[in-house]
Design a protein around this motif. Structure first.
Motif, PDB file in Angstrom:
ATOM      1  N   GLU A 470       1.081  -1.219   0.260  1.00  0.00           N
ATOM      2  CA  GLU A 470       0.023   0.052  -0.389  1.00  0.00           C
ATOM      3  C   GLU A 470       0.723   1.030   0.113  1.00  0.00           C
ATOM      4  OE1 GLU A 470      -4.381  -1.356   2.038  1.00  0.00           O
ATOM      5  OE2 GLU A 470      -2.180  -0.688   3.367  1.00  0.00           O
ATOM      6  N   ALA A 471       0.054   2.604   0.007  1.00  0.00           N
ATOM      7  CA  ALA A 471       1.121   3.370  -1.113  1.00  0.00           C
ATOM      8  C   ALA A 471       0.116   4.617  -0.570  1.00  0.00           C
ATOM      9  CB  ALA A 471       2.277   3.446  -1.870  1.00  0.00           C
ATOM     10  N   TYR A 472       0.185   5.976  -0.196  1.00  0.00           N
ATOM     11  CA  TYR A 472      -0.538   6.892  -0.643  1.00  0.00           C
ATOM     12  C   TYR A 472      -0.667   7.482  -2.089  1.00  0.00           C
ATOM     13  CZ  TYR A 472      -0.932   7.165   4.638  1.00  0.00           C
ATOM     14  OH  TYR A 472      -0.961   6.610   6.100  1.00  0.00           O
ATOM     15  N   ASP A 473      -1.582   7.962  -3.046  1.00  0.00           N
ATOM     16  CA  ASP A 473      -1.217   8.215  -4.025  1.00  0.00           C
ATOM     17  C   ASP A 473      -2.381   9.442  -4.038  1.00  0.00           C
ATOM     18  OD1 ASP A 473      -0.555   7.247  -6.975  1.00  0.00           O
ATOM     19  OD2 ASP A 473      -2.522   8.209  -7.066  1.00  0.00           O
ATOM     20  N   ASP A 474      -2.336  10.161  -4.709  1.00  0.00           N
ATOM     21  CA  ASP A 474      -3.083  11.856  -4.865  1.00  0.00           C
ATOM     22  C   ASP A 474      -4.394  11.432  -5.720  1.00  0.00           C
ATOM     23  OD1 ASP A 474      -1.724  13.058  -2.725  1.00  0.00           O
ATOM     24  OD2 ASP A 474      -0.739  14.446  -4.356  1.00  0.00           O
ATOM     25  N   SER A 475      -3.405  10.785  -7.315  1.00  0.00           N
ATOM     26  CA  SER A 475      -4.958  10.796  -8.127  1.00  0.00           C
ATOM     27  C   SER A 475      -5.362   9.473  -7.313  1.00  0.00           C
ATOM     28  CB  SER A 475      -3.691  10.113  -9.943  1.00  0.00           C
ATOM     29  OG  SER A 475      -2.921  11.259  -9.579  1.00  0.00           O
ATOM     30  N   PHE A 476      -4.887   8.305  -6.902  1.00  0.00           N
ATOM     31  CA  PHE A 476      -5.930   7.322  -7.281  1.00  0.00           C
ATOM     32  C   PHE A 476      -6.290   6.860  -5.607  1.00  0.00           C
ATOM     33  CE2 PHE A 476      -3.088   5.852 -10.735  1.00  0.00           C
ATOM     34  CZ  PHE A 476      -3.977   4.982 -11.070  1.00  0.00           C
ATOM     35  N   PRO A 477      -8.309   6.781  -5.759  1.00  0.00           N
ATOM     36  CA  PRO A 477      -8.817   6.737  -4.567  1.00  0.00           C
ATOM     37  C   PRO A 477      -8.467   5.246  -3.640  1.00  0.00           C
ATOM     38  CG  PRO A 477     -10.014   7.053  -6.468  1.00  0.00           C
ATOM     39  CD  PRO A 477      -8.573   7.202  -7.200  1.00  0.00           C
ATOM     40  N   ALA A 478      -8.662   5.863  -2.399  1.00  0.00           N
ATOM     41  CA  ALA A 478      -8.149   4.601  -1.658  1.00  0.00           C
ATOM     42  C   ALA A 478      -8.612   3.338  -1.597  1.00  0.00           C
ATOM     43  CB  ALA A 478      -8.425   4.693  -0.152  1.00  0.00           C
ATOM     44  N   GLY A 479      -7.902   2.185  -1.999  1.00  0.00           N
ATOM     45  CA  GLY A 479      -7.949   0.833  -2.751  1.00  0.00           C
ATOM     46  C   GLY A 479      -8.948   0.780  -3.432  1.00  0.00           C
ATOM     47  N   THR A 480      -8.105   1.170  -4.571  1.00  0.00           N
ATOM     48  CA  THR A 480      -7.862   1.150  -5.947  1.00  0.00           C
ATOM     49  C   THR A 480      -6.476   0.975  -6.611  1.00  0.00           C
ATOM     50  OG1 THR A 480      -7.501   3.235  -6.741  1.00  0.00           O
ATOM     51  CG2 THR A 480      -9.899   2.554  -6.355  1.00  0.00           C
ATOM     52  N   VAL A 481      -5.851   0.261  -7.183  1.00  0.00           N
ATOM     53  CA  VAL A 481      -4.703  -0.032  -7.862  1.00  0.00           C
ATOM     54  C   VAL A 481      -4.109   0.626  -7.981  1.00  0.00           C
ATOM     55  CG1 VAL A 481      -3.418  -2.248  -9.245  1.00  0.00           C
ATOM     56  CG2 VAL A 481      -5.042  -3.189  -7.879  1.00  0.00           C
ATOM     57  N   VAL A 502      -1.531  -0.610  -3.643  1.00  0.00           N
ATOM     58  CA  VAL A 502      -2.978  -0.604  -3.905  1.00  0.00           C
ATOM     59  C   VAL A 502      -2.722   1.103  -3.301  1.00  0.00           C
ATOM     60  CG1 VAL A 502      -4.778  -1.124  -2.735  1.00  0.00           C
ATOM     61  CG2 VAL A 502      -4.042  -2.702  -3.542  1.00  0.00           C
ATOM     62  N   SER A 503      -3.332   1.840  -3.368  1.00  0.00           N
ATOM     63  CA  SER A 503      -3.766   3.580  -2.830  1.00  0.00           C
ATOM     64  C   SER A 503      -4.056   3.460  -1.846  1.00  0.00           C
ATOM     65  CB  SER A 503      -4.180   4.481  -3.888  1.00  0.00           C
ATOM     66  OG  SER A 503      -4.629   5.580  -3.549  1.00  0.00           O
ATOM     67  N   LEU A 504      -3.862   3.924  -0.789  1.00  0.00           N
ATOM     68  CA  LEU A 504      -4.243   4.623   0.254  1.00  0.00           C
ATOM     69  C   LEU A 504      -5.047   6.080   0.142  1.00  0.00           C
ATOM     70  CD1 LEU A 504      -1.189   3.107   2.851  1.00  0.00           C
ATOM     71  CD2 LEU A 504      -3.706   2.496   2.742  1.00  0.00           C
ATOM     72  N   GLY A 505      -5.181   6.025  -0.525  1.00  0.00           N
ATOM     73  CA  GLY A 505      -5.551   7.725  -0.807  1.00  0.00           C
ATOM     74  C   GLY A 505      -4.280   8.758  -0.814  1.00  0.00           C
ATOM     75  N   VAL A 506      -4.878   9.975  -0.776  1.00  0.00           N
ATOM     76  CA  VAL A 506      -4.388  11.110  -0.348  1.00  0.00           C
ATOM     77  C   VAL A 506      -3.670  10.980   0.919  1.00  0.00           C
ATOM     78  CG1 VAL A 506      -4.399  13.633  -0.456  1.00  0.00           C
ATOM     79  CG2 VAL A 506      -5.579  12.845  -2.415  1.00  0.00           C
ATOM     80  N   LYS A 507      -2.213  11.394   1.085  1.00  0.00           N
ATOM     81  CA  LYS A 507      -2.379  11.246   2.621  1.00  0.00           C
ATOM     82  C   LYS A 507      -3.133  12.437   3.233  1.00  0.00           C
ATOM     83  CE  LYS A 507       2.068  10.847   4.996  1.00  0.00           C
ATOM     84  NZ  LYS A 507       4.095  10.791   4.934  1.00  0.00           N
ATOM     85  N   MET A 508      -2.538  12.159   4.019  1.00  0.00           N
ATOM     86  CA  MET A 508      -3.934  13.212   5.618  1.00  0.00           C
ATOM     87  C   MET A 508      -2.847  13.579   6.527  1.00  0.00           C
ATOM     88  SD  MET A 508      -6.340  13.859   4.030  1.00  0.00           S
ATOM     89  CE  MET A 508      -7.091  15.293   5.146  1.00  0.00           C
ATOM     90  N   LEU A 509      -2.196  14.878   6.704  1.00  0.00           N
ATOM     91  CA  LEU A 509      -1.416  14.957   7.555  1.00  0.00           C
ATOM     92  C   LEU A 509      -2.070  15.758   8.904  1.00  0.00           C
ATOM     93  CD1 LEU A 509       1.313  16.439   5.797  1.00  0.00           C
ATOM     94  CD2 LEU A 509       0.929  13.726   6.779  1.00  0.00           C
ATOM     95  N   ASP A 510      -1.578  15.774  10.020  1.00  0.00           N
ATOM     96  CA  ASP A 510      -2.479  16.473  11.122  1.00  0.00           C
ATOM     97  C   ASP A 510      -1.782  18.016  11.624  1.00  0.00           C
ATOM     98  OD1 ASP A 510      -3.941  14.591  11.567  1.00  0.00           O
ATOM     99  OD2 ASP A 510      -2.646  13.026  13.210  1.00  0.00           O
TER     100      ASP A 510
END
Length: 707
Positions: A470-481, A502-510
């Protein structure tokens, strides 16, 4: 890199920003200069398009494509790709600014060393293909891969240059002149014949470079570019061991797969080619990695540290010919054919002394037997021994009728041939389904973009397993390859596994808390430690916050934000400046209001004044016109009027004496004669009365009655 400083462009300031320092190189499309970016104080490579390309009816379209492709190239963020910083037009000059890479090019390395060690060649191929794979994933084809565009920095790492620009030039030239631009030594056949190309065209160019790095020469040469292009279109790139016999079969398979004449026989893109290179390295004997060809002007060849010997078959007239059938990962059938179909008579690579196992694999119509010889040491290298019918026959009578002994001998030979043929068929079938092409299947092409569950279902349908990272990705929604390894169309062993990213979606930061009220430096450090980029601060005045402290944050503290969010801080400049007004002479309340309205902090004290009426401001500190800041203190002195003095008691005194006493005390004296003028002139009454404890404002009037 060597630089040339005689260019008149040197010393010019481009677009008011880039100071041209020296000329680095000139090509058919542009000239590259070393320049200083005055705005950011860094060295850059400035690529200036040749002015004649922007002329004529197609010039505007060329410049437009130049700019469009520059933006596409700027979208490539990869350590192995030369970064594009900026693009613009200064007058008639179209330019790109790119990362300046001090070092050399692969062309200069080849000119100095001619051929590279096998290990170094594979390392460079991996880095080049890794960079090209990043471009291919973005849908960008380089189109002009060659040693001149492979930069090697001072640490020995590769950076591939000229992404995008090559495509723009190719399109413009094809439209205007029906001419294909590019270095003909590395052009794919399909680009020469039809002008069409895709990722496999870049793979072809890498294959030609691999041949050149291993052998120190190009596969095709000619007196004119047309002669070289003709060979690309009509001939297969020969295995490198044709000129360097010591090179192992695995490298023949690799080069012939990358540089297959038919695009369908090549890896589908640089990612698939990179997998093939890595599998080839894993299959090689480690001792081979340090060996290097030493091309000689006479055409002889050898390897550093080893003798390239020609091993002949013990049978008369037979010559050993290398057959490139080593099972190397994703090598295609076209590559294997190119490696097998060599000219008879080529020298075989030197092999360790061993007892070979010989199996018959086929008999041609002209009664030629082909024997496959495999080393007993199990190194996977096979050799084909071509034996003519005369090599197998025995002498018979002069009339052509074979003797019984001859017939028995011939029958024995044919039985031997049949046994060898059957054994070869069994071995060949076993190899085909266990290690050869029959052991592999293609990765489905509909996995990228699908959900993880959909991709796993698709793989199970073709009897393939999956592993997931799994890896964060700005283009692919979470759960997609996001991608697969091998990529779509790549080869994987049947019942093997495909690696799914597989995408974890956009990486969110606190967003950290407690930023407001801290110093700007502390808040910036906290945000950067949390992974955010901090933009330029906004400054504002504050009556309450000291200068340098944070007043506000552009995103809520403690909230969760995308990793690409640029956080902006509002930083205090301290209280706003203000000019102190004139309030002397104003009534106390009016003066206090005027100062408070400006943000000042007034205070007042009272004092007597013989000149300023009571309730009016006598003085102020600081004075009128002084420069200060909101919140500064202003001290006022407010008049109480004249001071109180004791009233003398003049009862019974002579009027002259009484008048003098009152005047000396600071009073005004009014003398009255209510009973008429009398010669006695004695005071019998005064108002206000005088005496101990009796006071009145200095300067006030005291009335005395005299008789």
């Amino acid at each position: 890199m060597a630089t040339v400083t005689t260019d008149p462009f040197v010393g010019r300031l481009v677009d008011g920003r880039y100071e041209v320092v020296s000329k680095i190189a000139r090509g058919g499309m542009a000239t590259v200069y070393l320049a200083l970016d005055r705005r950011l104080d860094r060295e850059v490579a400035l690529k200036v398009m040749h002015p004649h390309l922007a002329e004529g009816s197609d010039g505007a379209e060329f410049v437009s494509r130049f700019r469009r492709e520059a933006r596409a190239a700027a979208g490539l963020t990869h350590a192995g790709v030369v970064a594009v910083y900026d693009q613009g037009i200064d007058g008639e000059t179209s330019y790109l600014t790119m990362e300046y890479v001090p070092g050399t090019t692969l062309r200069h390395v080849l000119q100095d060393e001619r051929a590279l060690a096998v290990g170094r060649t594979l390392e460079l191929l991996e880095e080049i293909l890794d960079a090209l794979a990043a471009a291919h994933r973005k849908g960008l084809v380089h189109r002009d891969v060659k040693p001149e565009n492979v930069l090697i920095d001072s640490s020995g790492h590769v950076k591939v240059a000229d992404f995008g620009l090559a495509r723009a030039v190719t399109e413009a030239a094809s439209t205007a002149t029906s001419t294909i631009l590019g270095t003909v030594a590395y052009l794919g056949p399909e680009l020469i014949t039809s002008g069409r190309c895709d990722a496999r065209t870049d793979v072809y160019a890498v294959g030609v470079m691999a041949y050149e790095m291993l052998t120190g020469r190009l596969p095709y040469t000619g007196e004119t570019p047309l002669q070289v292009a003709f060979q690309h279109v009509n001939s297969d790139v020969p295995p490198p061991s044709d000129v360097e016999p010591w090179l192992p079969a695995e490298l023949d398979v690799l080069v012939c797969a990358l540089a297959a004449r038919t695009p369908d026989d090549r890896p589908v893109d640089a990612g698939a080619a990179l997998t093939l290179v890595r599998q080839t390295r894993a299959a090689l004997d480690p001792a081979v990695l340090d060996r290097r060809s030493v091309p000689a002007s006479s055409g002889t060849a050898g390897a550093v540290g080893t003798a390239g010997t020609d091993r002949k078959s013990p049978d008369s007239g037979a010559t050993a010919v290398l057959a490139s059938v080593a099972a190397v990962g994703a090598a295609t059938a076209g590559a294997s054919r190119a490696a097998v179909d060599r000219q008879a008579g080529s020298p075989a690579p030197a092999q360790p002394d061993s007892t070979p196992t010989t199996v018959l694999t086929g008999i041609g119509p002209a009664s030629t037997a082909h024997l496959v010889t495999t080393s007993a040491q199990g190194d996977g290298v096979q050799h084909t021994l071509a034996m003519s019918r005369g090599d197998l026959a025995v002498d018979g009578p002069d009339d052509g009728t074979p003797s019984p002994r001859s017939r028995r001998r011939r029958a024995g030979w044919w039985w031997f041939v049949v046994v060898l043929f059957l054994a070869g068929a069994a071995v060949g079938a076993s190899w085909w389904f266990l290690s050869g092409p029959g052991a592999y299947t293609a990765v489905p092409g509909n996995l990228v973009g699908a959900t993880q569950a959909e991709a796993e279902t698709t793989l199970r349908a073709v009897d393939l397993r999956s592993t997931v990272k799994e890896a964060y990705d700005d283009s692919f929604p979470a759960g997609t390859v996001i991608s697969t390894d091998p990529p779509a169309g790549g080869k994987v062993r049947k019942d093997g596994a495909v690696n799914l990213l597989v995408s974890l979606g956009v990486k969110m930061l606190d967003v950290p808390t407690g930023l407001v009220g801290t110093t700007a430096d502390s808040a910036t450090a906290a945000l950067e430690a949390a992974g955010f980029e901090v933009g330029d601060p906004v400054e504002d005045y504050s009556d309450n916050m000291p200068a340098g402290d944070v007043l506000a944050v552009s995103v809520p503290e403690g909230s969760s934000q995308p990793h690409s969010t640029v956080v902006q801080l509002t930083v205090s400049q301290g209280p706003a400046p203000v000019t102190v007004p004139q309030v002397v002479g104003l009534e106390k309340e009016a003066a206090l209001k005027a100062l408070t309205d400006l943000g000042l902090d007034p205070s007042s004290t009272d004092d007597y004044s013989e000149t300023v009426a009571a309730g009016l401001v006598i003085s102020q500190t600081p004075e009128n016109g002084s420069e200060g800041h909101r919140g500064d203190k202003v001290a006022l002195v407010v008049s109480l009027g004249p001071p109180l003095v004791e009233i003398p008691n003049t009862y019974g005194r002579n009027v002259t004496e009484a008048e003098k006493m009152l005047k000396d005390a600071g009073f005004v004296v009014e003398v009255r004669h209510p009973q008429g003028i009398s010669p006695l002139n004695i005071v019998y009454a005064q108002s206000p009365e005088g005496g101990a404890g009796k006071t009145a404002p200095k300067g006030s009037t005291v009335v005395v009655n005299v008789f």
